[in-house]
Motif scaffolding. Structure first.
Motif, short mmCIF file in Angstrom:
data_model
loop_
_atom_site.label_atom_id
_atom_site.label_comp_id
_atom_site.label_asym_id
_atom_site.label_seq_id
_atom_site.Cartn_x
_atom_site.Cartn_y
_atom_site.Cartn_z
N SER A 140 12.96 44.83 -13.69
CA SER A 140 13.03 45.35 -15.06
C SER A 140 13.27 44.24 -16.07
O SER A 140 13.64 44.51 -17.22
CB SER A 140 14.15 46.40 -15.16
OG SER A 140 15.40 45.83 -14.80
N LEU A 141 13.07 43.00 -15.65
CA LEU A 141 13.24 41.87 -16.55
C LEU A 141 12.29 42.00 -17.74
O LEU A 141 11.18 42.51 -17.61
CB LEU A 141 12.96 40.56 -15.82
CG LEU A 141 13.94 40.17 -14.71
CD1 LEU A 141 13.39 38.99 -13.93
CD2 LEU A 141 15.31 39.83 -15.31
N SER A 142 12.72 41.51 -18.88
CA SER A 142 11.85 41.55 -20.06
C SER A 142 10.71 40.56 -19.89
O SER A 142 10.78 39.62 -19.09
CB SER A 142 12.64 41.19 -21.32
OG SER A 142 12.97 39.81 -21.32
N ASN A 143 9.66 40.77 -20.66
CA ASN A 143 8.52 39.86 -20.59
C ASN A 143 8.91 38.44 -20.98
O ASN A 143 8.39 37.47 -20.42
CB ASN A 143 7.40 40.36 -21.50
CG ASN A 143 6.76 41.64 -20.99
OD1 ASN A 143 7.04 42.07 -19.87
ND2 ASN A 143 5.93 42.25 -21.80
N VAL A 144 9.82 38.31 -21.93
CA VAL A 144 10.27 36.98 -22.35
C VAL A 144 11.02 36.30 -21.21
O VAL A 144 10.82 35.10 -20.94
CB VAL A 144 11.15 37.07 -23.61
CG1 VAL A 144 11.77 35.71 -23.93
CG2 VAL A 144 10.34 37.58 -24.79
N GLU A 145 11.88 37.05 -20.52
CA GLU A 145 12.60 36.48 -19.37
C GLU A 145 11.64 36.06 -18.28
O GLU A 145 11.79 34.99 -17.67
CB GLU A 145 13.60 37.51 -18.84
CG GLU A 145 14.80 37.76 -19.73
CD GLU A 145 15.69 38.85 -19.18
OE1 GLU A 145 16.87 38.57 -18.92
OE2 GLU A 145 15.20 39.99 -18.99
N ARG A 180 2.31 45.96 -16.18
CA ARG A 180 3.52 46.61 -15.66
C ARG A 180 3.35 48.13 -15.66
O ARG A 180 3.71 48.81 -14.70
CB ARG A 180 4.72 46.21 -16.50
CG ARG A 180 5.98 47.01 -16.18
CD ARG A 180 7.17 46.44 -16.93
NE ARG A 180 7.87 45.43 -16.12
CZ ARG A 180 8.72 44.53 -16.61
NH1 ARG A 180 8.95 44.49 -17.92
NH2 ARG A 180 9.34 43.68 -15.81
N TYR A 185 6.37 31.96 -25.08
CA TYR A 185 5.96 33.31 -24.69
C TYR A 185 4.55 33.64 -25.13
O TYR A 185 3.79 34.28 -24.40
CB TYR A 185 6.92 34.37 -25.24
CG TYR A 185 6.42 35.77 -24.95
CD1 TYR A 185 6.51 36.30 -23.67
CD2 TYR A 185 5.81 36.52 -25.94
CE1 TYR A 185 6.00 37.56 -23.38
CE2 TYR A 185 5.31 37.79 -25.66
CZ TYR A 185 5.41 38.30 -24.38
OH TYR A 185 4.90 39.54 -24.10
N ARG A 193 2.46 43.90 -20.56
CA ARG A 193 2.95 45.28 -20.66
C ARG A 193 2.00 46.25 -19.98
O ARG A 193 2.44 47.15 -19.24
CB ARG A 193 3.13 45.65 -22.13
CG ARG A 193 3.63 47.07 -22.34
CD ARG A 193 3.82 47.37 -23.81
NE ARG A 193 4.31 48.73 -24.03
CZ ARG A 193 4.53 49.25 -25.21
NH1 ARG A 193 4.35 48.52 -26.31
NH2 ARG A 193 4.96 50.50 -25.33
#
Length: 281
Positions: free
Chosen positions: A240-245, A274, A255, A271
């Motif tokens: 569930s990590l963010s796209n930036v992470e 995912r 990014y 996105r």
């Protein structure tokens, strides 16, 4: 560490399939990304579909779904593609782990010409491709009666099972290929330059160039980008990590650059990728 595919020998196998069946054969890696194909060019039918953005996305999602299904079942799967054609996929396994796939694509049986065309036309309706051009491209596809299709799928499964024994797909701990693959895997989140890799593996720049070409069929920078996108695909699908992470963890300091590279290589935004993985579970 990724699998080493020996492209020169694999190309001979794909050419043999094409000679026997007239069907385009493709090798995918474990992430469903194309490694090799013969003929290398797509037929006109698929070029038309991929000429529109949602058609290109449909092709990618269809390939990904087929790879996941073959992974789950660990056997050959014959299935209708999103554009109304038939495809055959079989997993390549090493020690019971799926490390890639062989695919026979763009198949028309020809048993019921009108019915099959009506189905294909219906499937492609959302892509807004010129109907006359699509029909002409469809008619140019080879016809593969079911007995030939079944025989080809059986041979495809046998070929996939033999790849490991014949050394065309292998894991070779301790080899130069394995050391390079392991180093790249361990350091993907870092800044990776040719100089840094050469120092770590005691290679000359020329040696690294030839090792990368021999192992991956491309330059080292292209392979690093490919591995980073693959790692991002894995994280997008399993965390569930963010796209930036995820961008940061896969070695993309910018990014926006990560977004562009990911979309260029997969045909999807991070996105959308995912979302497609969640929908398929």
């Amino acid at each position: 560490m990724g699998t080493v595919f020996h492209k020169k020998e694999l190309l001979v196998l794909l050419q043999d399939f094409y000679c026997l069946t007239g069907l385009r054969a493709v090798v995918f890696d474990s992430f469903g990304m194309e490694v090799l194909s013969y003929p290398p060019e797509l037929p006109a039918y698929c070029r038309l579909i991929r000429s529109v953005p949602n058609g290109k996305t449909g092709c990618y999602l269809c390939d990904q779904a087929a790879c996941r299904k073959a992974t789950r079942q660990k056997q050959t799967v014959i299935y209708p593609c999103h554009a109304g054609l038939i495809e055959v996929i079989t997993p390549i396994q090493i020690n019971d782990a799926v490390v890639g796939f062989l695919l026979l694509s763009h198949i028309v049986q020809g048993a019921d010409e009108q019915g099959e065309w009506d189905y294909a036309q219906k499937c492609c309706g959302a892509y807004k491709v010129d109907a006359d051009a699509l029909r002409e491209a469809y008619n140019a596809l080879p016809r593969t009666p079911y007995p030939v299709l079944k025989s080809a799928s059986d041979l495809l499964a046998l070929a996939a099972s033999a790849l490991y024994q014949q050394g065309l797909a292998r894991l070779n701990p301790g080899s130069s290929e394995a050391r390079l693959g392991q180093y790249l895997s361990d350091h993907l989140a870092e800044e990776l330059t040719s100089e840094k890799i050469c120092r770590a593996l005691s290679l000359s720049r020329t040696g690294l160039y030839y090792l990368s070409r021999q192992t991956y069929g491309c330059g080292i920078n292209e392979q690093i980008t490919r591995l980073r996108v693959q790692r991002a695909m894995e994280l997008l699908a399993t965390t569930s990590l963010s796209n930036v992470e995820i961008s940061r963890l896969t070695g993309f300091s910018d990014y926006n650059y990560f977004y562009r590279v990911f979309r260029r290589q997969t045909g999807l935004t991070p996105r959308r990728y995912r979302t497609s993985m969640v929908a398929d579970t």
